[in-house]
Design an enzyme around this catalytic site. Structure first.
Site, mmCIF file in Angstrom:
data_model
loop_
_atom_site.group_PDB
_atom_site.id
_atom_site.type_symbol
_atom_site.label_atom_id
_atom_site.label_comp_id
_atom_site.label_asym_id
_atom_site.label_seq_id
_atom_site.Cartn_x
_atom_site.Cartn_y
_atom_site.Cartn_z
ATOM 1 N N ASN A 160 50.277 51.244 31.000
ATOM 2 C CA ASN A 160 50.550 50.141 30.381
ATOM 3 C C ASN A 160 50.125 50.334 28.779
ATOM 4 O O ASN A 160 50.767 49.796 28.099
ATOM 5 C CB ASN A 160 49.638 48.803 30.899
ATOM 6 C CG ASN A 160 50.668 48.039 32.102
ATOM 7 O OD1 ASN A 160 51.624 48.514 32.201
ATOM 8 N ND2 ASN A 160 50.066 46.902 32.543
ATOM 9 N N ASP A 176 46.143 32.309 49.813
ATOM 10 C CA ASP A 176 45.682 31.750 48.377
ATOM 11 C C ASP A 176 44.639 30.747 48.718
ATOM 12 O O ASP A 176 44.774 29.828 49.647
ATOM 13 C CB ASP A 176 46.819 31.226 47.374
ATOM 14 C CG ASP A 176 46.598 31.370 45.963
ATOM 15 O OD1 ASP A 176 47.070 32.346 45.387
ATOM 16 O OD2 ASP A 176 45.680 30.877 45.379
ATOM 17 N N ARG A 214 51.210 33.353 29.344
ATOM 18 C CA ARG A 214 50.053 34.017 29.177
ATOM 19 C C ARG A 214 50.197 35.094 27.840
ATOM 20 O O ARG A 214 51.020 35.823 27.993
ATOM 21 C CB ARG A 214 49.514 34.588 30.267
ATOM 22 C CG ARG A 214 49.187 33.909 31.336
ATOM 23 C CD ARG A 214 48.717 34.263 32.973
ATOM 24 N NE ARG A 214 49.581 34.847 33.410
ATOM 25 C CZ ARG A 214 49.356 35.383 34.729
ATOM 26 N NH1 ARG A 214 48.486 35.671 35.268
ATOM 27 N NH2 ARG A 214 50.420 36.142 35.558
ATOM 28 N N ALA A 269 61.762 46.677 17.935
ATOM 29 C CA ALA A 269 60.719 46.085 17.142
ATOM 30 C C ALA A 269 60.702 44.332 17.321
ATOM 31 O O ALA A 269 61.876 43.989 17.555
ATOM 32 C CB ALA A 269 61.022 46.623 15.821
ATOM 33 N N CYS A 284 49.831 41.318 31.122
ATOM 34 C CA CYS A 284 49.327 42.593 31.494
ATOM 35 C C CYS A 284 49.034 43.312 30.407
ATOM 36 O O CYS A 284 47.677 43.853 30.163
ATOM 37 C CB CYS A 284 50.152 43.077 32.242
ATOM 38 S SG CYS A 284 50.510 42.600 33.833
ATOM 39 N N GLU A 304 57.669 41.407 35.687
ATOM 40 C CA GLU A 304 58.379 39.960 35.696
ATOM 41 C C GLU A 304 59.537 39.567 35.186
ATOM 42 O O GLU A 304 60.040 40.193 34.229
ATOM 43 C CB GLU A 304 57.430 38.987 34.863
ATOM 44 C CG GLU A 304 56.050 38.742 35.803
ATOM 45 C CD GLU A 304 54.939 37.745 34.996
ATOM 46 O OE1 GLU A 304 55.302 37.156 34.046
ATOM 47 O OE2 GLU A 304 53.804 37.895 35.045
ATOM 48 N N LYS A 336 45.719 42.476 28.041
ATOM 49 C CA LYS A 336 44.468 42.414 28.758
ATOM 50 C C LYS A 336 44.166 43.875 29.369
ATOM 51 O O LYS A 336 43.050 44.464 29.190
ATOM 52 C CB LYS A 336 44.436 41.643 30.024
ATOM 53 C CG LYS A 336 44.692 42.082 31.284
ATOM 54 C CD LYS A 336 44.624 41.055 32.214
ATOM 55 C CE LYS A 336 45.278 41.305 33.651
ATOM 56 N NZ LYS A 336 44.997 42.560 34.134
HETATM 57 P P1 NAD Z 1 48.013 35.248 39.152
HETATM 58 O O1 NAD Z 1 47.194 34.641 38.331
HETATM 59 O O2 NAD Z 1 49.567 34.819 39.154
HETATM 60 O O3 NAD Z 1 47.671 35.079 40.897
HETATM 61 C C1 NAD Z 1 46.689 35.565 40.935
HETATM 62 C C2 NAD Z 1 46.449 34.495 42.726
HETATM 63 O O4 NAD Z 1 45.212 34.693 43.140
HETATM 64 C C3 NAD Z 1 46.374 32.942 42.013
HETATM 65 O O5 NAD Z 1 47.343 32.273 42.797
HETATM 66 C C4 NAD Z 1 44.962 32.664 42.568
HETATM 67 O O6 NAD Z 1 44.728 31.192 43.005
HETATM 68 C C5 NAD Z 1 44.509 33.547 43.780
HETATM 69 N N1 NAD Z 1 43.007 33.855 43.993
HETATM 70 C C6 NAD Z 1 41.981 33.668 43.169
HETATM 71 N N2 NAD Z 1 41.073 33.806 43.817
HETATM 72 C C7 NAD Z 1 41.377 34.051 45.026
HETATM 73 C C8 NAD Z 1 40.495 34.021 46.425
HETATM 74 N N3 NAD Z 1 38.903 34.083 46.336
HETATM 75 N N4 NAD Z 1 41.334 33.833 47.557
HETATM 76 C C9 NAD Z 1 42.525 33.709 47.457
HETATM 77 N N5 NAD Z 1 43.201 33.780 46.588
HETATM 78 C C10 NAD Z 1 42.624 33.609 45.323
HETATM 79 O O7 NAD Z 1 48.016 36.938 38.810
HETATM 80 P P2 NAD Z 1 49.187 37.784 38.804
HETATM 81 O O8 NAD Z 1 50.145 37.764 37.621
HETATM 82 O O9 NAD Z 1 49.830 37.798 40.121
HETATM 83 O O10 NAD Z 1 48.235 39.148 38.498
HETATM 84 C C11 NAD Z 1 47.357 39.739 39.869
HETATM 85 C C12 NAD Z 1 46.987 41.283 39.537
HETATM 86 O O11 NAD Z 1 48.016 42.075 39.499
HETATM 87 C C13 NAD Z 1 46.239 41.133 38.206
HETATM 88 O O12 NAD Z 1 45.135 42.170 38.108
HETATM 89 C C14 NAD Z 1 47.402 41.477 37.401
HETATM 90 O O13 NAD Z 1 46.955 42.525 36.050
HETATM 91 C C15 NAD Z 1 48.173 42.604 37.989
HETATM 92 N N6 NAD Z 1 49.508 43.010 37.819
HETATM 93 C C16 NAD Z 1 50.310 41.645 37.487
HETATM 94 C C17 NAD Z 1 51.609 41.850 36.913
HETATM 95 C C18 NAD Z 1 52.509 40.854 36.312
HETATM 96 O O14 NAD Z 1 53.465 41.198 35.987
HETATM 97 N N7 NAD Z 1 51.985 39.603 36.626
HETATM 98 C C19 NAD Z 1 52.041 43.339 37.121
HETATM 99 C C20 NAD Z 1 51.418 44.587 37.590
HETATM 100 C C21 NAD Z 1 50.110 43.954 38.112
#
Ligand code: NAD
Length: 433
Positions: free
Chosen positions: A208, A30, A327, A252, A260, A155, A263
């Site tokens: 979704n 990260d 969020r 409901a 998710c 989540e 967006k």
């Molecule tokens: P998040 O914001 O919790 O995590 C993203 C991480 O990426 C952050 O820790 C950020 O610091 C890091 N990051 C950003 N730029 C970076 C870089 N250049 N190098 C290294 N690290 C970097 O997001 P999330 O909830 O884990 O979601 C990630 C993706 O997965 C999204 O596209 C989301 O739509 C998808 N997704 C999320 C869920 C969910 O329930 N949260 C479920 C399915 C899919």
């Protein structure tokens, strides 16, 4: 296998930890160095049941590590996951700058063949753009493959969802990449659906959007129930027991939130628009979802009359139970509205109070659900955490100044609440609620 996960948020951390648990050697990267430091010290930056125990176990076994260094991590890996955020831009389309940035850094780090996996939720045709970007910055023409592997975890039950998924979807362009992905997921007992990259990308957005449609549909039906005296719980039970429909996502409430659904529906509408299709159905899904929040706020006004100076207890801040994720949580709209009207709010949430402090500049928090109720003129329930379902109603009533409950999640039976002396309002339960 050796795996690097770029982006250690909800998805990256769970993916990395679970891949380590099934025997791979994983490094979670990260660019938020504070987050990496925290993880190295054994502290978990998110609330996800069971994740702390699994991280500890796999770190101790030497299969899981954390790093801010993308270059070394990519070089050490055979498979590189992109798991960074894809947040919405103001126009609703997905912001892909984090994905592009990571693709560029991966390209600059390449020293041998890698499979680069799109784990983030991205619009269709992002795979093409990731491939082009890697080619552009891959000065030594090192071979690589791009794969789409959308994530379906929820989540709150993310580990179980990852370990026992309904299916694993992979979009591939070469047999070589397919073989690597099959090997990677071999220990996970489920069906693997193999498609081209674009289809895999659309599977995620369409899934979704479909689930969001189910939620908006049942909320629309709830509105008809409210106006006619029918009971949405019974209607949903009757509908959901048809195996073609199924009972899930038929509750409901105040509408969908989270990182998710809002967006991803927005992004899918935008992508469709960009290729010349007006996805009117999804626009209506969005409109119903928005109206559901307004409708609930209107109910609060009807029951409270003037919110100014009223003491309101709020139970539940996270967008859903068993997570600290705030969020797009409905609580943000409701609380901000009531604060603007001059209400005095005391909130309690079993999981999200720390995250909420980053959002609300002034909000009082209680240490437990009963403390929040002291002298309250109303209780507003916004998330269906289990601990709210088993509340001691007698105690609850004795603490409140006015026994008024506005329940956006239909936790209780209206008849029982009335008998217990409450004015109880909920969603779509006709003359009862
Ligand atoms: P998040 O914001 O919790 O995590 C993203 C991480 O990426 C952050 O820790 C950020 O610091 C890091 N990051 C950003 N730029 C970076 C870089 N250049 N190098 C290294 N690290 C970097 O997001 P999330 O909830 O884990 O979601 C990630 C993706 O997965 C999204 O596209 C989301 O739509 C998808 N997704 C999320 C869920 C969910 O329930 N949260 C479920 C399915 C899919």
């Amino acid at each position: 296998m050796r795996v690097a996960i770029i982006g250690s948020g909800y998805v990256g951390l769970v993916t990395g930890t679970c891949l380590a648990e099934i025997g791979h050697n994983v490094i979670c990267v990260d660019n938020n160095t504070a987050k990496v430091e925290m993880l190295k010290k054994g502290k978990i930056p998110i609330y996800e049941p069971g994740l702390d125990v699994l991280i500890k176990k796999n770190v101790e076994a030497g299969r899981l590590g954390f790093s801010p260094d993308i270059k070394d991590s990519v070089r050490a890996a055979e498979v590189v996951f992109i798991a960074v955020g894809t947040p919405p831009k103001e126009d609703g389309s997905a912001d892909l700058s984090y994905v592009e940035n990571v693709a560029k850094q991966i390209a600059e780090s390449l020293d041998s063949y890698k499979v680069v996996v799109e784990k983030s939720t991205v619009p269709v045709e992002t795979g093409d753009k990731v491939r082009k970007t890697i080619k552009l910055y891959n000065k030594n023409n090192i071979p690589f493959d791009v794969v789409s592997n959308p994530e379906f975890l929820k989540e709150g039950s993310a580990i179980e969802d990852f370990m026992r998924p309904d299916r694993i979807v992979i979009g591939v362009e070469t047999k070589k990449a397919e073989k690597v992905m099959r090997e990677l997921y071999k220990p996970i007992p489920t069906q693997m659906i193999v498609t081209d990259i674009k289809s895999a990308e659309i599977i995620k957005h369409a899934s979704n959007s479909f689930l969001a449609t189910k939620i908006s549909f049942i909320n629309a039906v709830a509105n008809v129930c409210e106006k006619t005296g029918a009971d949405i719980k019974k209607v949903a039970e009757g509908m959901g027991s048809d195996s073609r429909i199924g009972p899930k996502f038929l509750s409901a409430g105040i509408g969908y939130g989270g990182s998710c659904f809002p967006k991803d529906v927005d992004a899918f509408v935008k992508i469709s628009e960009s290729v010349g299709y007006d996805f009117k159905l999804l626009k209506e899904v969005q409109a119903i979802n928005k109206a559901q929040r307004t409708h609930f706020i209107k109910k609060i006004h009807e029951s409270l009359w003037v919110p100014k100076d009223k003491k309101i207890a709020v139970w539940g801040l996270s967008f859903k139970p068993n997570t600290d994720d705030m969020r797009e949580a409905p609580s943000i709209d409701v609380i901000k509205h009531l604060q603007k009207e001059g209400a005095k709010i005391t909130a309690y949430c079993p999981g999200a109070m720390e995250k909420a402090r980053e959002i609300f500049s002034s909000l009082d928090y209680a240490n437990d659900k009963y403390e929040a109720l002291k002298d309250a003129d109303a209780l507003v329930i916004l998330t269906e955490w289990d601990e709210f379902k088993n509340a001691d109603l007698g105690h609850l009533k004795s603490l409140m100044r006015n026994p008024l409950i506005l329940d956006a999640r239909n936790l209780y039976e209206p008849e029982e609440m009335r008998k217990a002396g409450f004015e109880y309002r909920c969603i779509g339960r006709g003359s009862k609620g």
